[in-house]
Enzyme design. Structure first.
Site, PDB file in Angstrom:
ATOM      1  N   GLN A 445      33.070  52.542  53.479  1.00 18.10           N
ATOM      2  CA  GLN A 445      34.408  52.596  52.898  1.00 18.10           C
ATOM      3  C   GLN A 445      34.408  53.350  51.569  1.00 18.10           C
ATOM      4  OE1 GLN A 445      36.556  48.564  53.519  1.00 18.10           O
ATOM      5  NE2 GLN A 445      34.393  48.064  53.721  1.00 18.10           N
ATOM      6  N   ASN A 446      33.228  53.745  51.102  1.00 18.73           N
ATOM      7  CA  ASN A 446      33.114  54.445  49.823  1.00 18.73           C
ATOM      8  C   ASN A 446      33.364  55.936  50.000  1.00 18.73           C
ATOM      9  OD1 ASN A 446      32.335  51.963  48.711  1.00 18.73           O
ATOM     10  ND2 ASN A 446      30.181  52.352  49.175  1.00 18.73           N
ATOM     11  N   ILE A 447      33.883  56.567  48.963  1.00 17.81           N
ATOM     12  CA  ILE A 447      34.129  58.013  49.021  1.00 17.81           C
ATOM     13  C   ILE A 447      33.110  58.794  48.204  1.00 17.81           C
ATOM     14  CG2 ILE A 447      36.611  57.658  49.351  1.00 17.81           C
ATOM     15  CD1 ILE A 447      36.945  58.582  46.392  1.00 17.81           C
ATOM     16  N   HIS A 466      37.142  56.328  54.531  1.00 15.65           N
ATOM     17  CA  HIS A 466      38.161  56.838  53.611  1.00 15.65           C
ATOM     18  C   HIS A 466      37.869  58.265  53.165  1.00 15.65           C
ATOM     19  CE1 HIS A 466      38.708  52.316  52.605  1.00 15.65           C
ATOM     20  NE2 HIS A 466      39.557  52.686  53.538  1.00 15.65           N
ATOM     21  N   CYS A 516      45.219  78.932  55.744  1.00 16.04           N
ATOM     22  CA  CYS A 516      46.686  78.875  55.784  1.00 16.04           C
ATOM     23  C   CYS A 516      47.344  79.387  54.509  1.00 16.04           C
ATOM     24  CB  CYS A 516      47.154  77.451  56.065  1.00 16.04           C
ATOM     25  SG  CYS A 516      46.814  76.268  54.726  1.00 16.04           S
ATOM     26  N   GLY A 554      28.205  44.570  50.753  1.00 12.86           N
ATOM     27  CA  GLY A 554      28.962  44.780  49.530  1.00 12.86           C
ATOM     28  C   GLY A 554      30.429  45.084  49.710  1.00 12.86           C
TER      29      GLY A 554
END
Length: 652
Positions: A445-447, A466, A516, A554
């Site tokens: 879940q850490n970035i 994430h 783009c 954690g």
């Protein structure tokens, strides 16, 4: 950078010429506004250039007004941003729902409330005028909650009942106003509510989307932001994502902070799994869609029941044949033939020893944010003052990417320079793969991207729930870019608001996508109000049914949908929880002697994994010089103690 299309250039020029021709007093500023409006409508919102030109010529260069005019023609909303209105005159009178009374139902209640099919399926609403045979309600999709009466209604992409609700209540208010005038002998109601004591005829005009938590005023035709509304949005964020909704937050959440919210979070997470788990404990249904993070879009399958008794999340008292009583026995299980597949779910505690700065704590970024330092308009700065997390919202980023990049500049460059290092917990994951080959997946879940420093850990083994700071991509088109090249552009084009880098530019300039041409390149992190990567749902569906061991590291287990991995694991899966305090009891994790498959290793993550690696005989394989100081110090102490114990044994 790709060049603008001829059609876009022609439309922009035509719109500017039309704006200048409307009056001889039109000046260069108006022409510039027309150029900018067409540019935003085409580049950011993705509308056809000719349609954008027509909208600007019809209603003027205000982007929000032109955007709404286009939607009124029956054109699909492309999902782009709009500048929120900060001073809606209807909020006080028509926002009567509060954080205690807001109702989160699972489906549109138009038919249950006695509604008919009036105006359904019209081009303006985009509705399909269909009913789900199973529920007797509208098909699943984006739902809105009326903030005046709590009515739940579907969007223009289903049957358009949200706008019908406003139409009906407005018509009722106008009729009531006319009756009052009839009684007083006045003339017909002319729609003017500006008199000092004039009754309000706006109807139930304010609603919140359960998909992206945006608030819309039908009467103003605009998205809204205000302190009163933000309280409701924050409450919805807690119910939807858990108390800690910031993917960049490095603090563990205290599970005792909000018991009521946690009950609702857990019950809603469990409800979403009812049908798939009651039919087959190893199969997963609608939540595998990428929109599953949105209430009303994917969290609730249309076939789901609210009866949580159908869900098998308990251990039923059957003790797992390999249930350990200590870490030594856990190490033996990991090494044994009985353990073939290991899945890890990691949270903020895994990176604690790396000392990465956080955002929400006292003195963190959200508390000290000064919007005046950022490259933003007055409206954008005010929105950030109202809610500092706005700077990381997807709509804001698509509208103006510079504030996000300016705030993340030091984190981006620090990630490239490996200012923060992978911890002992990360090294355990790497060695688990290289030593045993049993690592099926790390869901983090850490970035921070620290697992990327573990060079022997293949990328395909990691799912960054994430997103990750050590990669770059375009938010608009999804094109992936070279991270080092992106960092070089950040150094050269993004100003340093901390004033610690003398080589940084004084003024920020956009970083353009080479595919783009949009100014929407960023680290590959999931912005607020965005969907999680589809990879999460696909891998969870594939990996959990055959897992022999699930290691929870954690994390507070309060953020959905990552926390669903806990009860997706079948009853044959051992669960090792590494944390400072017990977590996940409402998700079925049991603690104490009665636990039949959950082993709790209490303590800091690095300490626990250092001991586990010692039992596995892996300490000699850990490189000291690649660890953060806190982790290296623990390793030195453990090696010194082991050496002393060995000397004592040999001396005796």
């Amino acid at each position: 950078m790709s060049s603008p299309s001829p059609a876009k250039e022609e439309a922009t020029a035509s719109a500017a010429a039309g704006a200048a021709a409307t009056s001889s007093t039109e000046n260069d500023a108006t022409i510039a506004m027309a150029f900018q409006a067409v540019e935003k409508l085409t580049t950011i919102f993705g509308f056809d250039p000719i349609l954008a030109e027509t909208a600007v010529n019809e209603v003027g260069p205000d982007v929000t007004t032109a955007y709404n005019w286009i939607l009124d023609q029956g054109v699909d909303d492309k999902g782009g941003p709009v500048i929120p209105l900060l001073s809606c005159p209807h909020v006080d009178a028509h926002c009567r729902v509060n954080v205690e009374t807001i109702d989160l139902g699972l489906e549109c209640t138009h038919y249950q409330d006695g509604g008919n099919r009036r105006d359904e399926g019209s081009p303006n609403r985009g509705g399909k005028s269909v009913i789900d045979d199973h529920t007797g309600s509208c098909p699943s999709g984006e739902n809105w909650v009326c903030l005046e009466c709590n009515a739940i209604r579907c969007s223009r992409y289903v049957n358009g009942h949200a706008v019908s609700h406003w139409d009906d209540t407005k018509a009722d208010a106008v009729d009531a106003r006319q009756e009052e005038l009839d009684r007083s002998g006045d003339t017909l109601y002319d729609g003017d509510d500006t008199a000092p004591d004039s009754p309000d005829t706006a109807g139930h005009c304010i609603a919140v989307s359960l998909a992206d938590l945006s608030v819309w005023c039908y009467e103003c035709g605009a998205y809204l932001k205000s302190p009163k509304l933000e309280q409701i949005v924050k409450r919805l964020e807690v119910l939807k994502f858990g108390p800690d909704v910031d993917a960049a937050d490095k603090d563990l959440v205290n599970l005792d902070d909000d018991e009521a919210a946690k009950d609702e979070i857990t019950s809603r997470n469990i409800i979403s799994e009812t049908t798939s788990r009651s039919n087959d404990s190893n199969s997963y249904g609608h939540d595998a869609e990428i929109g599953a993070t949105s209430i009303g879009e994917g969290d609730y399958d249309s076939d789901s029941s609210s009866d949580s008794e159908n869900i098998d999340i308990e251990d039923h008292g059957v003790r797992h044949p390999h249930m350990p009583s200590n870490l030594s026995e856990m190490a033996k299980f990991i090494s044994s033939p009985a353990c073939k597949s290991i899945v890890i779910l990691a949270g903020a505690g895994m990176s604690t020893a790396a000392c990465i700065p956080d955002f929400r704590s006292s003195g963190g970024m959200y508390e000290t944010l000064d919007p005046d330092l950022l490259t933003a308009s007055d409206v954008e700065r005010e929105a950030m003052r109202v809610d500092p997390t706005t700077v990381f919202e997807r709509n804001m980023f698509l509208q103006n990417s510079l504030p996000c990049l300016e705030l993340k500049r030091s984190f981006i460059l620090g990630t490239r320079d490996q200012k923060w290092r992978a911890t002992l917990a990360h090294r355990f994951v790497e060695l688990l793969h290289t030593k045993t080959g049993k690592l099926t997946r790390l869901f983090t879940q850490n970035i921070d991207g620290l697992e990327g420093q573990c060079t022997d850990l293949p990328r395909e083994k990691v799912v960054a729930v994430h997103g990750s700071m050590d990669q770059a991509s375009c938010e608009m088109c999804g094109e992936k870019g070279e991270f080092d090249e992106f960092c070089k552009e950040v150094e050269e084009k993004i100003k340093d608001i901390s004033k610690s880098d003398d080589s940084a530019p004084e003024i920020s300039t956009p970083i353009l996508c080479k595919m783009c041409g949009c100014a929407t390149v960023k680290p590959s992190i999931v912005l607020f109000r965005s969907n999680l990567p589809r990879e999460f749902y696909d891998r969870a569906r594939e990996d959990l049914p055959t897992a022999d061991l699930l290691i929870v590291v954690g994390t507070s287990l309060t953020v959905s949908p990552a926390n669903t991995l806990v009860y997706r694991a079948p009853s044959t899966t051992l669960r090792l929880v590494v944390n400072n305090e017990p977590v996940g009891t409402r998700l079925g994790i049991q603690y104490g002697p009665e636990s039949s498959r959950d082993f709790f290793a209490q303590g800091f993550c690095d300490n626990v994994f250092l001991e586990l690696m010692d039992h596995l005989g892996w300490l000699k394989d850990i490189a000291h010089d690649k660890l953060p100081e806190a982790s290296a110090s623990l390793l030195r102490e453990r090696l010194a103690r082991a050496s002393a114990e060995k000397n004592n044994v040999s001396g005796s």
